[in-house]
Design an enzyme around this catalytic site. Structure first.
Site, PDB file in Angstrom:
ATOM      1  N   LYS A 131       1.091  -1.152   0.426  1.00  0.00           N
ATOM      2  CA  LYS A 131       0.034   0.516  -0.038  1.00  0.00           C
ATOM      3  C   LYS A 131       0.783   1.288   0.065  1.00  0.00           C
ATOM      4  O   LYS A 131       2.251   1.186   0.341  1.00  0.00           O
ATOM      5  CB  LYS A 131      -0.972  -0.192   1.467  1.00  0.00           C
ATOM      6  CG  LYS A 131      -2.376   1.237   1.458  1.00  0.00           C
ATOM      7  CD  LYS A 131      -3.193  -0.044   1.094  1.00  0.00           C
ATOM      8  CE  LYS A 131      -4.759   0.433   0.580  1.00  0.00           C
ATOM      9  NZ  LYS A 131      -5.626  -0.048   0.761  1.00  0.00           N
ATOM     10  N   GLY A 146     -19.935   7.386   5.591  1.00  0.00           N
ATOM     11  CA  GLY A 146     -19.053   7.795   4.308  1.00  0.00           C
ATOM     12  C   GLY A 146     -19.669   7.843   2.777  1.00  0.00           C
ATOM     13  O   GLY A 146     -20.283   6.644   2.621  1.00  0.00           O
ATOM     14  N   VAL A 147     -20.859   8.520   2.040  1.00  0.00           N
ATOM     15  CA  VAL A 147     -20.933   8.378   0.151  1.00  0.00           C
ATOM     16  C   VAL A 147     -19.999   8.705  -0.254  1.00  0.00           C
ATOM     17  O   VAL A 147     -20.146   9.872  -1.507  1.00  0.00           O
ATOM     18  CB  VAL A 147     -22.515   8.860   0.760  1.00  0.00           C
ATOM     19  CG1 VAL A 147     -23.394   8.346   1.429  1.00  0.00           C
ATOM     20  CG2 VAL A 147     -22.110  10.319   1.003  1.00  0.00           C
ATOM     21  N   GLY A 148     -18.816   7.856  -0.468  1.00  0.00           N
ATOM     22  CA  GLY A 148     -17.744   8.463  -1.427  1.00  0.00           C
ATOM     23  C   GLY A 148     -18.074   7.245  -2.453  1.00  0.00           C
ATOM     24  O   GLY A 148     -18.967   7.029  -2.818  1.00  0.00           O
ATOM     25  N   VAL A 206     -16.813   4.394  -2.949  1.00  0.00           N
ATOM     26  CA  VAL A 206     -18.120   2.971  -2.791  1.00  0.00           C
ATOM     27  C   VAL A 206     -18.987   2.941  -2.045  1.00  0.00           C
ATOM     28  O   VAL A 206     -20.064   2.906  -2.541  1.00  0.00           O
ATOM     29  CB  VAL A 206     -17.423   1.849  -1.415  1.00  0.00           C
ATOM     30  CG1 VAL A 206     -17.919   1.238  -1.394  1.00  0.00           C
ATOM     31  CG2 VAL A 206     -15.574   1.632  -1.949  1.00  0.00           C
TER      32      VAL A 206
HETATM   33  N1  PHE Z   1      -8.299   0.736  -2.517  1.00  0.00           N
HETATM   34  C1  PHE Z   1      -8.349  -1.046  -3.218  1.00  0.00           C
HETATM   35  C2  PHE Z   1      -7.841  -1.551  -1.915  1.00  0.00           C
HETATM   36  O1  PHE Z   1      -7.972  -1.169  -0.261  1.00  0.00           O
HETATM   37  C3  PHE Z   1      -7.050  -1.254  -4.097  1.00  0.00           C
HETATM   38  C4  PHE Z   1      -6.479  -1.672  -5.437  1.00  0.00           C
HETATM   39  C5  PHE Z   1      -8.362  -1.090  -6.064  1.00  0.00           C
HETATM   40  C6  PHE Z   1      -5.995  -1.993  -5.411  1.00  0.00           C
HETATM   41  C7  PHE Z   1      -8.157  -1.524  -7.126  1.00  0.00           C
HETATM   42  C8  PHE Z   1      -5.815  -2.181  -7.359  1.00  0.00           C
HETATM   43  C9  PHE Z   1      -7.391  -1.681  -7.520  1.00  0.00           C
HETATM   44  O2  PHE Z   1      -8.867  -3.243  -1.650  1.00  0.00           O
END
Ligand code: PHE
Length: 354
Positions: A85, A187-189, A191
Site C-alpha cells: 500500500k 461515508g458516501v464516497g 464506494v
Molecule cells: N483500494 C483498494 C483496496 O483497498 C485496492 C485496489 C483497488 C488495488 C483497485 C488495486 C486495484 O482494496
C-alpha cells in the site's frame, strides 16, 4: 490510537513486513510511503491513499497497517498478489496542478521499484489520478488497460459489500431479503455512494452519514432514505452498520454504544485492535471481517490484470466469491467458537501456506 512519540524508526522496527520506501516530495511537502508487506503469493499490489495526517508518522503507520490488510485481502480472495500500500501524506489540500505533479512523480518512484509494487485508487485518490500515474508508469493495477475495462473499482467494492451483507443476513436471520432492513452507510464516497444506490434499489432503508453533510443529505433525498448526523452514527439504531470511510471506527469507545446487529462495510482496518472483534462478539454483533467483505474492487481489477476474467462477468464473480467466503467464515466461527476475524485470518493463513 497512535502515540505521537513513535517515530519512523520505531514504527518500522515493530513491523513484520518486507520493507518500506520513504520519500519526501519537496515540491509539495508530501511524505510518500510505499509499504511492501508480503510477496508470498505474488508482487505487492494495493491502492494509494492521499490524506492530510496529523503527523507524517501517522501516514507511515497507516501505510504499514493497510499493506498488511492487502496481504490478507489477496490471500482470502484467492488471487496471486502480495500485500502493499502507498500513502501520500500531504501537508494540506493540493491545487489541481500540484496534485498532477505529485501523481507523476509518484509514478516515477514506482518505476524505480521496477514492479515490486503496483498501485490503484484508495481513499483520497481517484480514477483520474490513476490515469496520470499510468501516463508515466506501467505499475498501475487500478486503471483501465484495455477498451471495455471499467475505470473505477468503487462499484465492484460496493457489489461485494452487498453480497457480504446478504451473507450476514442469511447467517443471522436465515434469509437475505432487504425489506425492513436499515443499513447505515458511513461515508458516501467512491464506494458508499454506489453501495447506497444498490441497497436502496434492493429495497433496504438507507441511512446516510458523511463529513460532507450536504452530500449525504442530497443522496438521501434522491434515494428516499434519511441523512444521519456524522456524530450520531454510533448510536443510531439500524440492522446493518456499513463503515465506508476511515478505519478504526470500531473501538472500545464506540462498540458499547452501537445500535446495529451486523457490521459489514468497505473501510479498511475497521477494528482499532484485534480485541475489538471479541468486543463485537460479546455484544452479539456479527462482524464481517473488512479484508474479506471489502475486496471487490481489488478483486475485479486483479482478475482483469491476471487475465482471469472478462469485464462482463466481474461483478458476478466478485459477489459470488465474497458471499461464499463470508458464509464459510461465519459458519467456521460458529462451529469453532471463535470470532469471524479469527476464522477469516485462518482462511488467509491457509492460502498463504502458514
Ligand atoms: N483500494 C483498494 C483496496 O483497498 C485496492 C485496489 C483497488 C488495488 C483497485 C488495486 C486495484 O482494496
Amino acid at each position: 490510537m497512535a502515540s505521537v512519540s513513535e517515530g519512523f524508526l520505531d514504527l518500522t522496527a515493530a513491523w513484520q513486513g518486507r520493507g518500506v520506501v520513504v520519500h519526501h516530495d519537496a515540491a509539495t511537502g508530501t511524505w510518500i510511503f510505499i509499504a511492501i508487506h508480503d510477496d508470498t503469493l505474488g508482487r505487492a499490489v494495493g491502492g494509494v491513499r492521499m490524506r492530510v495526517y496529523p503527523t507524517p508518522e501517522e501516514g507511515l503507520r497507516d501505510a504499514l497497517r493497510l499493506a498488511e490488510g492487502m496481504t490478507l485481502k489477496w490471500a482470502a480472495a484467492g488471487l496471486p498478489f502480495g500485500g502493499g500500500k502507498a500513502v501520500l501524506a500531504i501537508p494540506r489540500p493540493l491545487t489541481a496542478k500540484q496534485r498532477k505533479g505529485l501523481m507523476l512523480r509518484f509514478g516515477g518512484l514506482l518505476n524505480t521499484l521496477q514492479g515490486a509494487y503496483a498501485t490503484g485508487p484508495d481513499l483520497g485518490t481517484t480514477p483520474e489520478d490513476m490515469k496520470q500515474i499510468a501516463s508515466v508508469s506501467e505499475h498501475v493495477s487500478g486503471v483501465a488497460r484495455e477498451p471495455g475495462w471499467p475505470e473505477d473499482p468503487g462499484p465492484f467494492t460496493a457489489a461485494g459489500v452487498v453480497a457480504g451483507i446478504k451473507a450476514a443476513l442469511r447467517h443471522r436471520m436465515g434469509s437475505d431479503g432487504f425489506s425492513g432492513v436499515r443499513v447505515l452507510i458511513q461515508g458516501v464516497g467512491g464506494v458508499g455512494e454506489p453501495l447506497a444506490r444498490r441497497l436502496s434499489a434492493a429495497g433496504a432503508d438507507v441511512l446516510l452519514a458523511d463529513v460532507d453533510e450536504a452530500k449525504a443529505f442530497s443522496l438521501a433525498v434522491e434515494l428516499g432514505g434519511s441523512a444521519v448526523n456524522p456524530e450520531a452514527v454510533y448510536v443510531t439504531p439500524c440492522e446493518v452498520y456499513a463503515p465506508c470511510a476511515v478505519g478504526a471506527t470500531l473501538n472500545a469507545e464506540t462498540i458499547p454504544r452501537l445500535g446495529c446487529g451486523i457490521v459489514a462495510g468497505s473501510a479498511n482496518n475497521q477494528l482499532a485492535t484485534p480485541e475489538d472483534a471479541e468486543r463485537l462478539a460479546d455484544r452479539w454483533i456479527l462482524y464481517a471481517p473488512d479484508f474479506v467483505v471489502n475486496a471487490g474492487g481489488a478483486m475485479a481489477f486483479g482478475l482483469l490484470h491476471a487475465g482471469l476474467a472478462d469485464p462482463e462477468e466481474l461483478e458476478e464473480r466478485v459477489a459470488t466469491r465474497i458471499g461464499e467466503s463470508l458464509g464459510a467464515v461465519f459458519a467456521e466461527a460458529a462451529v469453532e467458537g471463535v470470532s469471524p476475524l479469527v476464522a477469516a485470518r485462518r482462511l488467509a493463513d491457509r492460502a498463504l501456506g502458514r
